[in-house]
Design an enzyme around this catalytic site. Structure first.
Site, PDB file in Angstrom:
ATOM      1  CB  THR A  88      -0.925   0.013   1.245  1.00  0.00           C
ATOM      2  OG1 THR A  88      -0.122  -0.209   2.414  1.00  0.00           O
ATOM      3  CG2 THR A  88      -1.989  -1.040   1.172  1.00  0.00           C
ATOM      4  CB  ALA A 160       9.877  -4.999  15.852  1.00  0.00           C
ATOM      5  CB  ALA A 219       0.724   1.204  17.208  1.00  0.00           C
ATOM      6  CB  CYS A 272       5.550   0.871   9.121  1.00  0.00           C
ATOM      7  SG  CYS A 272       5.131  -0.750   8.503  1.00  0.00           S
ATOM      8  NE  ARG A 447      21.108   3.664  12.971  1.00  0.00           N
ATOM      9  CZ  ARG A 447      19.819   3.573  12.768  1.00  0.00           C
ATOM     10  NH1 ARG A 447      19.004   3.513  13.797  1.00  0.00           N
ATOM     11  NH2 ARG A 447      19.318   3.564  11.565  1.00  0.00           N
TER      12      ARG A 447
END
Length: 480
Positions: A88, A160, A219, A272, A447
């Site tokens: 999508t 995840a 979420a 996402c 990171r």
């Protein structure tokens, strides 16, 4: 025997169906996709996605009650429950371009289901979709039903990547949304019975359709917001001499906040977060809620700012130019333990450095050279279309090379950018790396993977996101 068919053999469909097959030996599961190379890979020893533990699960079930096939219509026709897990993507043109979800693949799946079905079916939304998609899909199925009854459920995915199998074995919750009618409740219970074979009853939540659809977007928006919140603090920490790791650790000790998703970094990635927030923004705008839309837009703005800030810091530290300088990029996936590069911050960082004419050498233990070149030449949002609809032979970026290990990537480099938190980067022989680099040798840790003090003792000039700045960096401030 209950028959389940899943349309779409990607990051969600493949692992989810493999675990259902493992945990429900009395259920026959078929994963179907029109992509021949993808299904061939699922049927081989080299699965198309890397996910810890996935290999073992697939090998235990494949050929028994788990099948991968390109015969989409046959398996849909035979199934009692059809999961739809198709792409999508964000629309790139027309109404809602740059924000709204493109439901082309979803709609064609729904029309095909209506077309081939000869018995009643439960159709389950597994892809992340905008609120009210179920209503649209229901209309397509009903108007093409030839008397067959369809029940639509929303069963959003909360996996995840990197821990997907673990998440499927022990989920925080399984959410099933359905119509609040006798038929709707019956369909919800049928899907609940599948999950209940291994998920405790109190972790299976049932809601109405719209709540389930919106929960998924909410979420992901909340998780991305936490990352942007700590990243906004990282900029302030650098400006004031505070240490973002200490700040976030102390903040996370508050039980109301908790410690998860408070690691500062070069930015969030993955398939996402950005897509779902853009979708949320569009839904808010369409429902006359511009203030709410603006609020969520800021989460993406901070994420973009963090990536730009990182690139500016690199360029300004290296005498305000990286032209023709070799920069080693360690890590290209959006996070460790996955080969997924969708929306990875590494793409924008590399493009920013290439814009200043840098030469880049990239090493990632799980990402292929073809994928890296494809990502660096693709237009925004193109990655979310099926592979056969993406540009087939991307032009390669000449200033980019891909190395077989970290030592080859860093040889003769002026600077190192750490962009994925792979465990192996913590234990590299940085003295050997320093010897083989141009001087001054820079490390830009996106990171907070390395021990900055240890590296400074070796001789590196180190920039760690959200940490007190090296004197060198104070003398050469980054222009935001």
């Amino acid at each position: 025997m209950v028959k389940i068919c899943c349309i779409g053999a990607g990051y969600v469909g493949g692992p989810t169906m493999a675990v259902i097959a493992l945990k429900c030996p009395n259920v026959e599961v078929a994963v179907v996709d029109i992509s021949v190379p993808r299904i061939t890979a699922w049927n081989s020893d080299q699965l198309p996605i890397y996910e810890p533990g996935l290999d073992e699960v697939v090998k235990q079930c494949r050929g028994k009650n788990l099948f991968f096939s390109t015969d989409v219509e046959k398996h849909v026709r035979e199934a009692d429950i059809v999961f739809v897990s198709v792409n999508t993507p964000t629309k790139t043109r027309g109404l809602g371009a740059g924000k709204a979800a493109d439901l082309t693949y979803w709609e064609s799946a729904a029309r095909m289901i209506a077309d081939v079905s000869v018995s009643d079916k439960i159709v389950v939304e597994k892809s992340t979709v905008p609120v009210k998609t179920a209503e649209a899909i229901e209309k397509i199925l009903t108007h093409n039903s030839k008397g067959i009854k369809f029940q639509i459920l929303s069963n959003p995915e909360f996996l995840a990547e990197g821990t997907a199998i673990e998440d499927l074995f022990l989920p925080d919750r399984v959410l099933i949304g359905g119509r609040e009618t006798p038929e709707g409740f019956k369909a919800v219970n049928a899907l609940k019975d599948v999950y209940a074979q291994w998920v405790p009853e109190d972790r299976i939540l049932t809601t109405n359709l719209w709540s389930a659809e919106l929960t998924k977007l909410a979420a992901n928006a909340f998780l991305a917001q936490r990352i942007s919140s700590v990243n906004a603090m990282s900029a302030l920490c650098e400006a004031t001499g505070a240490n973002v790791t200490e700040v976030s650790f102390a903040v996370g000790k508050d039980s109301r906040i908790g410690p998860k998703f408070l690691n500062s970094s070069v930015g969030f990635g993955g398939s996402c977060f950005q897509k779902d927030i853009l979708n949320l923004v569009y839904i808010c705008e369409c429902n006359g809620l511009p203030e709410v839309a603006e609020y969520w837009k800021q989460v993406i703005k901070i994420n973009d700012y963090q990536k730009t800030r990182f690139v500016n810091r690199i360029v300004s530290s290296m005498f305000n130019t990286v032209s023709n300088k070799k920069i080693a990029v360690l890590g290209f996936a959006f996070k460790k333990d996955t080969g997924d590069t969708r929306e990875t911050p590494a793409i924008d960082v590399c493009k920013g450095l290439l814009g200043d004419k840098a030469r880049i050498s990239i090493y990632d233990p799980q990402v292929t050279e073809e994928q890296i070149q494809r990502d660096l030449t693709m237009n925004k949002f193109d990655w979310d279309h099926p592979l056969h609809l993406q540009p087939m032979s991307p032009t390669t970026v000449k200033q980019v090379s891909v190395a077989w290990d970290a030592y080859a990537a860093t040889k003769d480099a002026h600077g190192i950018c750490l962009l994925t938190e792979w465990d192996e980067f913590k234990t590299l022989d940085y003295e050997r790396i320093f010897e083989n680099m141009q001087k001054p040798a820079f490390v830009f840790d996106g990171r907070n993977v390395v021990d900055a003090e240890k590296l400074r003792k070796i001789g590196f000039i180190v920039y760690s996101i959200g940490k007190p700045l090296d004197q060198w960096l104070k003398d050469m401030p980054a222009l935001a």
